[in-house]
Design a protein around this motif. Structure first.
Motif, PDB file in Angstrom:
ATOM      1  N   LEU A 251       0.816  -1.217   0.000  1.00  0.00           N
ATOM      2  CA  LEU A 251       0.000   0.000   0.000  1.00  0.00           C
ATOM      3  C   LEU A 251       0.850   1.267   0.000  1.00  0.00           C
ATOM      4  CD1 LEU A 251      -2.586  -1.126   2.712  1.00  0.00           C
ATOM      5  CD2 LEU A 251      -2.852  -1.244   0.227  1.00  0.00           C
ATOM      6  N   ILE A 252       1.984   1.201   0.724  1.00  0.00           N
ATOM      7  CA  ILE A 252       2.841   2.383   0.884  1.00  0.00           C
ATOM      8  C   ILE A 252       4.276   1.992   0.544  1.00  0.00           C
ATOM      9  CG2 ILE A 252       3.646   4.165   2.492  1.00  0.00           C
ATOM     10  CD1 ILE A 252       1.193   3.513   4.219  1.00  0.00           C
ATOM     11  N   PRO A 253       4.990   2.793  -0.254  1.00  0.00           N
ATOM     12  CA  PRO A 253       6.390   2.476  -0.559  1.00  0.00           C
ATOM     13  C   PRO A 253       7.252   2.483   0.701  1.00  0.00           C
ATOM     14  CG  PRO A 253       5.539   4.157  -2.051  1.00  0.00           C
ATOM     15  CD  PRO A 253       4.515   3.998  -0.969  1.00  0.00           C
ATOM     16  N   ILE A 254       7.994   1.421   0.916  1.00  0.00           N
ATOM     17  CA  ILE A 254       8.905   1.314   2.060  1.00  0.00           C
ATOM     18  C   ILE A 254      10.255   0.835   1.540  1.00  0.00           C
ATOM     19  CG2 ILE A 254       9.338   0.243   4.314  1.00  0.00           C
ATOM     20  CD1 ILE A 254       6.336  -0.306   4.491  1.00  0.00           C
ATOM     21  N   GLU A 255      11.305   1.505   1.968  1.00  0.00           N
ATOM     22  CA  GLU A 255      12.648   1.113   1.544  1.00  0.00           C
ATOM     23  C   GLU A 255      12.947  -0.310   2.017  1.00  0.00           C
ATOM     24  OE1 GLU A 255      14.944   2.513  -0.302  1.00  0.00           O
ATOM     25  OE2 GLU A 255      13.823   4.347  -0.699  1.00  0.00           O
ATOM     26  N   THR A 256      13.575  -1.076   1.141  1.00  0.00           N
ATOM     27  CA  THR A 256      13.918  -2.459   1.492  1.00  0.00           C
ATOM     28  C   THR A 256      14.862  -2.507   2.684  1.00  0.00           C
ATOM     29  OG1 THR A 256      13.642  -3.179  -0.806  1.00  0.00           O
ATOM     30  CG2 THR A 256      14.932  -4.610   0.635  1.00  0.00           C
ATOM     31  N   THR A 257      15.760  -1.510   2.793  1.00  0.00           N
ATOM     32  CA  THR A 257      16.702  -1.497   3.919  1.00  0.00           C
ATOM     33  C   THR A 257      15.980  -1.344   5.254  1.00  0.00           C
ATOM     34  OG1 THR A 257      17.049   0.861   3.464  1.00  0.00           O
ATOM     35  CG2 THR A 257      18.734  -0.678   2.663  1.00  0.00           C
ATOM     36  N   LEU A 301      21.585 -20.326  15.414  1.00  0.00           N
ATOM     37  CA  LEU A 301      21.006 -20.991  14.250  1.00  0.00           C
ATOM     38  C   LEU A 301      19.869 -20.207  13.623  1.00  0.00           C
ATOM     39  CD1 LEU A 301      20.919 -24.744  15.357  1.00  0.00           C
ATOM     40  CD2 LEU A 301      22.397 -23.698  13.632  1.00  0.00           C
ATOM     41  N   THR A 302      19.018 -19.611  14.455  1.00  0.00           N
ATOM     42  CA  THR A 302      17.821 -18.980  13.900  1.00  0.00           C
ATOM     43  C   THR A 302      18.132 -17.739  13.070  1.00  0.00           C
ATOM     44  OG1 THR A 302      17.470 -17.761  15.975  1.00  0.00           O
ATOM     45  CG2 THR A 302      16.315 -19.873  15.720  1.00  0.00           C
ATOM     46  N   ILE A 303      19.058 -16.898  13.516  1.00  0.00           N
ATOM     47  CA  ILE A 303      19.372 -15.683  12.754  1.00  0.00           C
ATOM     48  C   ILE A 303      19.950 -16.021  11.375  1.00  0.00           C
ATOM     49  CG2 ILE A 303      20.822 -13.609  12.660  1.00  0.00           C
ATOM     50  CD1 ILE A 303      20.410 -13.283  15.650  1.00  0.00           C
ATOM     51  N   PRO A 304      20.931 -16.932  11.281  1.00  0.00           N
ATOM     52  CA  PRO A 304      21.434 -17.295   9.937  1.00  0.00           C
ATOM     53  C   PRO A 304      20.358 -17.900   9.031  1.00  0.00           C
ATOM     54  CG  PRO A 304      22.982 -17.997  11.612  1.00  0.00           C
ATOM     55  CD  PRO A 304      21.751 -17.548  12.340  1.00  0.00           C
ATOM     56  N   ILE A 305      19.486 -18.730   9.613  1.00  0.00           N
ATOM     57  CA  ILE A 305      18.426 -19.337   8.797  1.00  0.00           C
ATOM     58  C   ILE A 305      17.463 -18.265   8.282  1.00  0.00           C
ATOM     59  CG2 ILE A 305      16.404 -20.851   8.851  1.00  0.00           C
ATOM     60  CD1 ILE A 305      17.996 -22.649  10.783  1.00  0.00           C
ATOM     61  N   LEU A 306      17.045 -17.373   9.165  1.00  0.00           N
ATOM     62  CA  LEU A 306      16.129 -16.299   8.755  1.00  0.00           C
ATOM     63  C   LEU A 306      16.779 -15.351   7.749  1.00  0.00           C
ATOM     64  CD1 LEU A 306      14.535 -15.432  12.233  1.00  0.00           C
ATOM     65  CD2 LEU A 306      13.375 -16.494  10.290  1.00  0.00           C
ATOM     66  N   SER A 307      18.096 -15.165   7.875  1.00  0.00           N
ATOM     67  CA  SER A 307      18.781 -14.239   6.963  1.00  0.00           C
ATOM     68  C   SER A 307      18.743 -14.723   5.532  1.00  0.00           C
ATOM     69  CB  SER A 307      20.233 -14.040   7.407  1.00  0.00           C
ATOM     70  OG  SER A 307      20.997 -15.222   7.219  1.00  0.00           O
ATOM     71  N   LEU A 308      18.455 -16.007   5.320  1.00  0.00           N
ATOM     72  CA  LEU A 308      18.350 -16.550   3.958  1.00  0.00           C
ATOM     73  C   LEU A 308      17.183 -15.931   3.199  1.00  0.00           C
ATOM     74  CD1 LEU A 308      19.049 -20.352   4.651  1.00  0.00           C
ATOM     75  CD2 LEU A 308      20.640 -18.656   3.715  1.00  0.00           C
ATOM     76  N   LEU A 309      16.230 -15.336   3.943  1.00  0.00           N
ATOM     77  CA  LEU A 309      15.082 -14.701   3.302  1.00  0.00           C
ATOM     78  C   LEU A 309      15.409 -13.311   2.767  1.00  0.00           C
ATOM     79  CD1 LEU A 309      12.278 -15.607   5.887  1.00  0.00           C
ATOM     80  CD2 LEU A 309      12.697 -16.688   3.669  1.00  0.00           C
ATOM     81  N   ILE A 310      16.486 -12.711   3.243  1.00  0.00           N
ATOM     82  CA  ILE A 310      16.797 -11.320   2.888  1.00  0.00           C
ATOM     83  C   ILE A 310      16.951 -11.090   1.389  1.00  0.00           C
ATOM     84  CG2 ILE A 310      18.542  -9.498   3.133  1.00  0.00           C
ATOM     85  CD1 ILE A 310      18.863 -10.342   6.042  1.00  0.00           C
ATOM     86  N   PRO A 311      17.661 -11.972   0.667  1.00  0.00           N
ATOM     87  CA  PRO A 311      17.775 -11.739  -0.791  1.00  0.00           C
ATOM     88  C   PRO A 311      16.422 -11.757  -1.523  1.00  0.00           C
ATOM     89  CG  PRO A 311      19.436 -13.309  -0.059  1.00  0.00           C
ATOM     90  CD  PRO A 311      18.490 -13.105   1.087  1.00  0.00           C
ATOM     91  N   LEU A 312      15.404 -12.345  -0.902  1.00  0.00           N
ATOM     92  CA  LEU A 312      14.090 -12.412  -1.536  1.00  0.00           C
ATOM     93  C   LEU A 312      13.272 -11.138  -1.359  1.00  0.00           C
ATOM     94  CD1 LEU A 312      13.105 -16.027  -0.397  1.00  0.00           C
ATOM     95  CD2 LEU A 312      14.257 -15.328  -2.515  1.00  0.00           C
ATOM     96  N   LEU A 313      13.765 -10.240  -0.490  1.00  0.00           N
ATOM     97  CA  LEU A 313      12.992  -9.032  -0.183  1.00  0.00           C
ATOM     98  C   LEU A 313      13.209  -7.944  -1.232  1.00  0.00           C
ATOM     99  CD1 LEU A 313      13.633  -8.894   3.667  1.00  0.00           C
ATOM    100  CD2 LEU A 313      11.754  -9.959   2.439  1.00  0.00           C
TER     101      LEU A 313
END
Length: 313
Positions: A251-257, A301-313
């Motif tokens: 709905l609203i532009p938000i910077e990916t960063t 373990l959880t932070i590295p696993i979740l970080s795998l989603l970042i390139p998809l954003l």
């Protein structure tokens, strides 16, 4: 951002707890050592970290909408996660345990661990560090209000003056004019401030190691609420926050960063402030300690696993 590099960064962060653990086990540290170090952490290291994160960073008015987005998300998402946590732990019978589970499930270690981890994960991105500082300003305010109420259930325990009169917030307020006016601080002064600020992560991890040494390892992982807190804080919290932000972006532009910064912030383990408030107000200190310690170990373990989603954003 690949799994292995993120895993190694987070693992090395947690490894900083080893000296505190070893020294306490070897009985080379007196009783109360963690409390003394916590004072140094709160009154010296973290305030200087906040200052060093702002000084000599370039401010432009184009950053203001992003700062506003971070602040609004910080309030809205923490409130959402607070009520979500209340629903998740509604069946926990003991009220002190239920309250500390709720607090530990949405209060993240964004002060002591957040900024240093962000610097390690995004060493060349000053903007993400600035977003983390803005989040910390809001987080400190909500810690002394919503977090106190979550643990005590007593509105009279909330002291509005604490919102401003706490060392990290005071330091940030003092540094903001330098940042907004783009005042250049001499390198030797900035280096000295940086040395003090850089103590934040090692000190917080040493304190963690001391607290680990004081708890029998077999007791650390006992009790279903501890695992419930880990699930909510390390998995549900960041994914729910990410989902809301992605919906808002439709709905609203938000910077990916902005989204990346907040996603990682919400993936941080439980804050030690939950334990500190439990000690101050007579809460369930045992569950608070176990939740904080296990969360911090599991985040390797959880932070590295979740970080795998970042390139998809």
């Amino acid at each position: 951002m690949d799994f292995l590099s993120t895993f190694l960064i987070v693992l090395l962060v947690i490894a900083l707890a080893v000296p505190g653990f070893a020294l306490k086990k070897a009985k080379l540290l007196p009783d109360g050592a963690s409390n003394a170090l916590a004072v140094l952490l709160l009154y010296v290291a973290q305030p200087f970290l906040m200052v060093s994160s702002l000084l000599n960073k370039t401010f432009t008015t184009s950053l203001l909408p992003d700062f506003a987005a971070v602040a609004l998300f910080a309030v809205g998402l923490q409130l959402m996660l607070y009520f979500l946590s209340k629903l998740f732990f509604v069946k926990v019978k003991e009220e002190p345990t239920r309250r500390i589970c709720v607090a530990s499930s949405y209060l993240g270690n964004v002060g002591f661990m957040g900024i240093p981890v962000m610097k390690a994960l995004f060493p060349s991105d000053d903007t993400i560090i600035l977003y983390t500082v803005i989040f910390n300003i809001v987080f400190n305010a909500m810690t002394w209000t919503l977090a106190v109420y979550a643990i005590t259930g007593d509105k009279s325990k909330i002291k509005p003056v604490k919102i401003l009169l706490n060392p990290p917030t005071i330091a940030t307020v003092l540094a903001l004019p330098f940042f907004f006016c783009n005042v250049s601080v001499p390198d030797n002064v900035l280096a000295t401030i940086g040395y003090l600020g850089d103590m934040t992560l090692p000190l917080s991890m040493v304190i963690l190691g001391i607290r680990l040494a004081d708890i029998k390892f077999t007791r650390l992982f006992t009790g279903a609420p501890v695992y419930g807190v880990a699930l909510v804080k390390l998995v549900v919290s960041p994914l729910a926050a990410l989902g809301v932000m992605l919906l808002v972006r439709l709905l609203i532009p938000i910077e990916t960063t902005v989204i990346v910064a907040l996603f990682i912030i919400f993936a941080m383990p439980s804050a030690s402030s939950a334990l500190n408030f439990a000690e101050m107000y007579g809460g369930d200190c045992d569950t608070a300690a176990k939740a904080t310690l296990t969360n911090t170990l599991f985040c390797v373990l959880t932070i590295p696993i979740l970080s795998l989603l970042i390139p998809l954003l």
